[in-house]
Design a protein around this motif. Structure first.
Motif, short mmCIF file in Angstrom:
data_model
loop_
_atom_site.label_atom_id
_atom_site.label_comp_id
_atom_site.label_asym_id
_atom_site.label_seq_id
_atom_site.Cartn_x
_atom_site.Cartn_y
_atom_site.Cartn_z
N PHE B 106 0.76 -1.25 0.07
CA PHE B 106 0.07 -0.06 -0.02
C PHE B 106 0.99 1.34 -0.04
O PHE B 106 0.69 2.07 -0.85
N ALA B 107 1.88 1.23 0.95
CA ALA B 107 2.85 2.48 1.07
C ALA B 107 3.57 2.89 -0.24
O ALA B 107 3.60 3.87 -0.67
N PHE B 108 3.87 1.68 -0.86
CA PHE B 108 4.54 2.09 -2.32
C PHE B 108 3.52 2.36 -3.42
O PHE B 108 3.78 3.29 -4.12
N ILE B 133 -1.13 16.56 2.64
CA ILE B 133 -1.57 15.21 3.16
C ILE B 133 -0.56 14.57 3.48
O ILE B 133 -0.19 13.87 4.60
N ALA B 134 0.62 14.12 2.61
CA ALA B 134 1.83 13.69 3.21
C ALA B 134 2.43 14.15 4.32
O ALA B 134 2.81 13.33 5.27
N THR B 135 2.45 15.41 4.39
CA THR B 135 3.26 16.10 5.87
C THR B 135 2.38 15.72 7.03
O THR B 135 3.01 15.52 7.98
N ILE B 136 0.96 15.71 6.88
CA ILE B 136 0.42 15.33 7.79
C ILE B 136 0.35 13.96 8.43
O ILE B 136 0.69 13.42 9.45
N GLY B 137 0.61 13.20 7.06
CA GLY B 137 0.83 11.66 7.45
C GLY B 137 2.17 11.41 8.32
O GLY B 137 2.04 10.69 9.09
N ILE B 138 3.15 12.30 7.91
CA ILE B 138 4.45 12.12 8.84
C ILE B 138 4.31 12.60 10.05
O ILE B 138 4.76 12.19 11.04
N ALA B 139 3.29 13.77 10.41
CA ALA B 139 3.40 14.41 11.43
C ALA B 139 2.60 13.71 12.62
O ALA B 139 2.63 14.02 13.85
N GLY B 179 0.68 1.27 6.98
CA GLY B 179 1.55 1.91 5.83
C GLY B 179 1.44 3.57 5.46
O GLY B 179 2.26 3.91 4.99
N ALA B 180 0.52 4.19 6.43
CA ALA B 180 0.13 5.58 6.11
C ALA B 180 1.54 6.44 6.03
O ALA B 180 1.80 7.13 5.14
N PRO B 181 2.16 6.45 7.40
CA PRO B 181 3.51 7.34 7.29
C PRO B 181 4.48 6.94 6.33
O PRO B 181 4.85 7.81 5.78
N TYR B 182 4.36 5.71 5.88
CA TYR B 182 5.53 5.33 4.78
C TYR B 182 5.12 5.95 3.48
O TYR B 182 5.75 5.92 2.61
N ALA B 183 3.74 5.63 3.35
CA ALA B 183 3.36 6.20 2.10
C ALA B 183 3.58 7.59 1.97
O ALA B 183 4.06 8.13 0.76
#
Lengths: 407, 304
Positions: B106-108, B133-139, B179-183
């Motif tokens: 999923f992440a990839f 969205i990606a930064t939120i996923g990391i944060a 997988g979300a933060p890795y995505a």
């Protein structure tokens, strides 16, 4: 076309100034910067704000929804007079503590049996705990966690200014009826301190290690970097859980507490011990390229000592990398603390951290009723702070990028 | 290449030995043990138990015996319950691996598509929103993401079951959250990589000879842009493996991470130590595989 020599002198722009200029042009990075400044200032002055005490439970108000109307109950009951009344007792307890410590220091292994020393140590610990609890009593009664001297002064100032007036629970209340807004503010203090101190520990280790390795070169460099490689492939998350659970054993905890080490302190060192690895690699790479610069050559020919060359002349030139890395490590550390709090190995009550709050929010999710405010507000606090830190980190990286110089 | 692999395996043995030694002495240095909380045992029973776990031998003999056991694949047995680490691994590893693989897939896939889209349409609304969205996923911590996902998909939309293990629909939500933060990371890395590549001369040449925009991106740019993503693969696999305790706990999945946390909290040190060693081995092998893969993808890389 002939050029007349201009009379204005060419002013050199340092890399830092240039980067700062570029950073100021990026609105995203600047917004992030100001957000962070606001968060830090608010967290620092939290004891001054007219919030409800974070650890004051009110079972009748369990899971009260967010509201703007003030609660018609007495929650803030700080007795300022008690602080003065306890003064005499505190002095007495202090002198007793000093006396017992003296006694303890005079015990020496050959004459005194180990049991006697252990007994004396226990008395000293008890005396110290007694002093602490006397000092904290008025604040603990009002519902504050353990406070430092500065925070105590701020609470007294807040009492003098606002009296017993306090903000309504605009973020709702948790399972014990504690005010969530206030817990988020107090949690910010713990989360930020943990993030910053642990990152600084890792910074000191990483920069020293990387700088020494890169400057020494040769087999020393090789060996030091192999060690880093080996450490990289250890699943640190698991090792940390292991270490912290081992050190949380009651007897070990008591023993460590005798030296003034609590779980947070252990956390600082454990995290510092993990996150320095990347830093060491990055710094080493930079130092290897700086080692042959002319100013280093000049310093060497002037007879500056090796240590001074590394720490006075090379390390300051690592500022940009270190700064970027700093802003990207703090969020990771805060997340890691949240992770440990989730497993019950992080901050311990009555202290609160954002991770602990989010965890409490997760735990009360049930199909019957969702207390959405318990999960939404702590996540907003964590999310926006870490979002800002990440954005600032990205902005700094762009600003310090040498390919962008002069643009 | 053979010597590269051999050298790396040698380092792996050293790493394992260091981890083993540190955790062995850490376990012995702690006064508390798994039996502390219970009432005092009869001396004979205590002696029996100690004999069973070889605790009556001198420390260096215990160390040697334990090391021999580890080397022969006998990872140790629980001091509290009636099972061995090997059995835990047999039962838990397939579960964790299935969850991890799905999360990784999923992440990839999601991360790569998002990264490429935002690089190709740089500066557009899609770019800004995807990267936000990606930064939120990391944060956000992944247990918070899991909390929101449960509220949304389980209690509000009622699409998926809340927890458990066994059927495919029980696997979807945990894999998504894991997988979300890795995505998010993959999206950011592939965007940067893609932007770098799109500025290069051979892309301009490809455009000039009339290749379609799609084939320029997918056939010419993508293989090069993929390299940084692949080098992220190693740490990502490690993170997904070690990040699973939280997700496994929230969704009540009987995987390895869950067992590990349980054993650490129960102070069942042999189990915890055996699992730490297992994870070290897994992690090291994954890193090795990624390094080898990197050499296959990029002819300029040499194995040293």
């Amino acid at each position: 076309m002939t050029t007349t020599p201009s009379r204005t002198k060419e002013i050199g722009v340092s890399l830092t100034q240039d980067a700062w200029r570029r950073l100021k042009k990026s609105w995203a990075a600047m917004t992030a910067l100001w957000t962070l400044v606001a968060v830090v200032v608010l967290a620092f002055f939290t004891p001054l704000l007219p919030l409800q005490p974070p650890d004051r439970d009110l079972t009748r108000q369990m899971f009260a929804e967010p509201t703007l109307s003030p609660i018609w109950e007495d929650t803030f009951a700080f007795e300022a007079e008690l602080v003065d009344q306890l003064d005499a007792e505190i002095t007495e307890a202090r002198s007793e503590f000093t006396a017992q410590r003296e006694e303890f220091n005079q015990l020496r292994p050959p004459e005194a049996s180990p049991e006697a020393i252990e007994e004396a140590a226990r008395t000293v610990r008890r005396a110290r705990a007694n002093v602490d609890s006397l000092i904290q009593r008025p604040y603990a009664d009002a519902g504050f966690p353990k406070l430092g001297p500065l925070a105590r002064a701020m609470v007294r100032a807040r009492y003098a200014v606002f009296g017993e007036w306090q903000l309504a629970s605009v973020c709702g209340r948790d399972k014990l009826g504690r005010d969530l807004l206030s817990r988020i503010f107090w949690g910010a203090r713990v989360s930020l301190i943990v993030g910053i101190v642990a990152t600084l520990v890792s910074l000191v280790i990483g920069v020293s290690y990387g700088a020494i390795s890169g400057y020494a070169g040769g087999w020393i460099d090789n060996l030091m970097m192999r060690i880093v490689d080996v450490l990289y492939s250890i699943p640190f998350v698991f090792l940390v859980i292991f270490i912290i659970s081992v050190l949380s054993e009651d007897s070990v905890k008591e023993w460590l507490a005798g030296y003034g080490i609590d779980r947070i302190t252990i956390f600082y060192f454990v995290v510092g011990a993990i996150y320095w690895l990347t830093m060491a690699r990055v710094v080493r790479g930079q130092v290897v390229s700086l080692r042959n610069e002319q100013y280093v050559e000049a310093a060497r020919s002037l007879g500056v000592s090796q240590g001074a060359i590394v720490f006075r002349h090379i390390v300051p030139n690592l500022l940009s990398i270190v700064l970027v890395y700093l802003t990207l490590t703090i969020p990771r550390v805060i997340l890691f603390e949240a992770f440990l709090s989730f497993l019950g190995l992080g901050v311990e009550p009555p202290d609160v951290s954002w991770g602990l709050l989010a965890n409490e929010g997760i735990q009360v999710i049930t199909p019957v009723k969702t207390y959405w405010w318990l999960i939404v507000f702590p996540s907003l606090a964590i999310g926006s702070t870490l979002f800002a830190l990440n954005f600032l980190g990205d902005g700094l990286r762009d600003a310090f990028d040498p390919r962008m110089k002069g643009r | 290449m053979i010597s590269f692999i051999l050298r790396r395996l040698g380092w792996m043995l050293i790493t394992l030995w260091v981890v083993f030694t540190v955790s062995f002495f850490l376990m012995r240095a702690v006064p508390g043990g798994p039996y502390d909380s219970e009432r005092a045992l009869e001396p004979e029973i205590e002696a029996n138990i100690k004999r069973q776990y070889n605790l009556d031998l001198p420390v260096h003999e215990q160390y040697w015996l334990r090391m021999k056991g580890m080397a022969s694949g006998e990872l140790g047995s629980s001091m509290k319950k009636d099972y061995t680490v090997n059995r835990l691994v047999r039962e838990g590893l397939p579960v964790s691996a299935a969850l991890g693989l799905l999360a990784l897939a999923f992440a990839f896939s999601v991360g790569l598509v998002a990264g490429i889209v935002s690089a190709v349409f740089r500066g557009s609304v899609a770019d800004v929103s995807l990267m936000s969205i990606a930064t939120i996923g990391i944060a956000l911590p992944n247990f918070v993401v899991a909390g929101f996902a449960i509220i949304l998909f389980v209690f509000t939309l009622r699409w998926l079951p809340a927890a458990g293990w066994g059927s495919l629909d029980q696997l979807v939500l945990p894999a998504l959250c894991l997988g979300a933060p890795y995505a998010a990371y993959v999206a950011r890395i592939s965007r940067t990589g893609m932007l770098d590549v799109l500025g290069q001369d051979f892309i301009r040449t490809a455009r000039a000879k009339g290749a379609s925009p799609f084939s320029v991106v997918v056939k010419h740019a993508l293989p090069t842009a993929l390299l940084p993503v692949v080098s992220f693969l190693g740490p990502a696999v490690a993170g997904i493996l070690t990040g699973s305790p939280v997700i496994e706990q929230i969704f009540a999945i009987p995987g390895l991470g869950w067992h590990f946390v349980q054993s650490a909290i129960d102070k069942d040190y042999p189990i915890a130590m055996g699992l730490v060693l297992l994870y070290t081995t897994l992690l090291y092998s994954m890193n090795l595989i990624v390094d080898l893969l990197y050499g296959v993808l990029d002819p300029r890389v040499e194995w040293k």
